[in-house]
Design an enzyme around this catalytic site. Structure first.
Site, mmCIF file in Angstrom:
data_model
loop_
_atom_site.group_PDB
_atom_site.id
_atom_site.type_symbol
_atom_site.label_atom_id
_atom_site.label_comp_id
_atom_site.label_asym_id
_atom_site.label_seq_id
_atom_site.Cartn_x
_atom_site.Cartn_y
_atom_site.Cartn_z
ATOM 1 N N ASN A 109 0.933 -1.132 -0.079
ATOM 2 C CA ASN A 109 -0.308 -0.130 -0.128
ATOM 3 C C ASN A 109 1.076 1.390 -0.057
ATOM 4 O O ASN A 109 2.036 1.190 0.501
ATOM 5 C CB ASN A 109 -0.945 0.094 1.080
ATOM 6 N N GLN A 130 -2.442 2.649 3.751
ATOM 7 C CA GLN A 130 -1.133 2.633 4.402
ATOM 8 C C GLN A 130 -0.909 3.104 5.724
ATOM 9 O O GLN A 130 -1.215 4.153 6.104
ATOM 10 C CB GLN A 130 0.161 3.208 3.460
ATOM 11 N N SER A 131 -1.008 2.083 6.659
ATOM 12 C CA SER A 131 -1.060 2.315 7.969
ATOM 13 C C SER A 131 0.163 2.646 8.567
ATOM 14 O O SER A 131 0.273 3.330 9.809
ATOM 15 C CB SER A 131 -2.174 1.215 8.789
ATOM 16 N N HIS A 172 6.469 -1.854 3.099
ATOM 17 C CA HIS A 172 6.124 -3.442 3.685
ATOM 18 C C HIS A 172 5.121 -3.998 2.623
ATOM 19 O O HIS A 172 4.544 -3.381 1.871
ATOM 20 C CB HIS A 172 5.542 -3.409 4.919
ATOM 21 N N LEU A 173 5.744 -5.250 2.397
ATOM 22 C CA LEU A 173 5.089 -6.208 1.483
ATOM 23 C C LEU A 173 4.198 -7.076 2.147
ATOM 24 O O LEU A 173 4.713 -7.893 3.004
ATOM 25 C CB LEU A 173 5.834 -6.803 0.250
#
Length: 114
Positions: free
Chosen positions: A87, A94-95, A100-101
């Site tokens: 994201n 995207q938090s 990151h994947l």
């Protein structure tokens, strides 16, 4: 980055269920799994998102994809299939502002997105 939870996990300051680690990346189980296999692969270098990656990160980005492949094989979803998602930004939810994947697998996925 001092306040980044993924940097703290990668440096072992915060405990996590790590399933893979090498010099450049770490993979760990997601705390809120969406599928039976839900692992995050993060670079040890802080990069806020794919949009923030620079030309000098090219090899690292390729390494992350090969890490996804290794982790998927180790977790037994290589043959049945898995989804890889990253994201980027608030509209994509995207938090954590660290690239990151997500590796998602262990069950059939829905075809539609969104």
């Amino acid at each position: 980055m001092d306040d980044c939870i993924f940097c703290k996990i990668a440096s072992h300051e915060v405990p996590s269920n790590i399933v893979y680690e090498d010099e450049y990346a770490v993979a760990f189980n997601d705390l809120n799994p969406q599928t039976p296999v839900h692992v995050l692969v993060v670079p040890k270098k802080h990069i806020a998102s794919i949009a923030a990656a620079q030309a000098e990160d090219e090899q690292l980005l390729g390494h992350l994809l090969l890490t996804v492949q290794r982790v998927a094989k180790a977790l037994g979803v290589e043959e049945s299939g898995y989804r890889v998602i990253t994201n980027c930004g608030k509209d994509a939810c995207q938090s954590v502002q660290h690239l990151h994947l997500h590796i998602l697998g262990g069950k059939p996925m829905q075809e539609r997105m969104g």
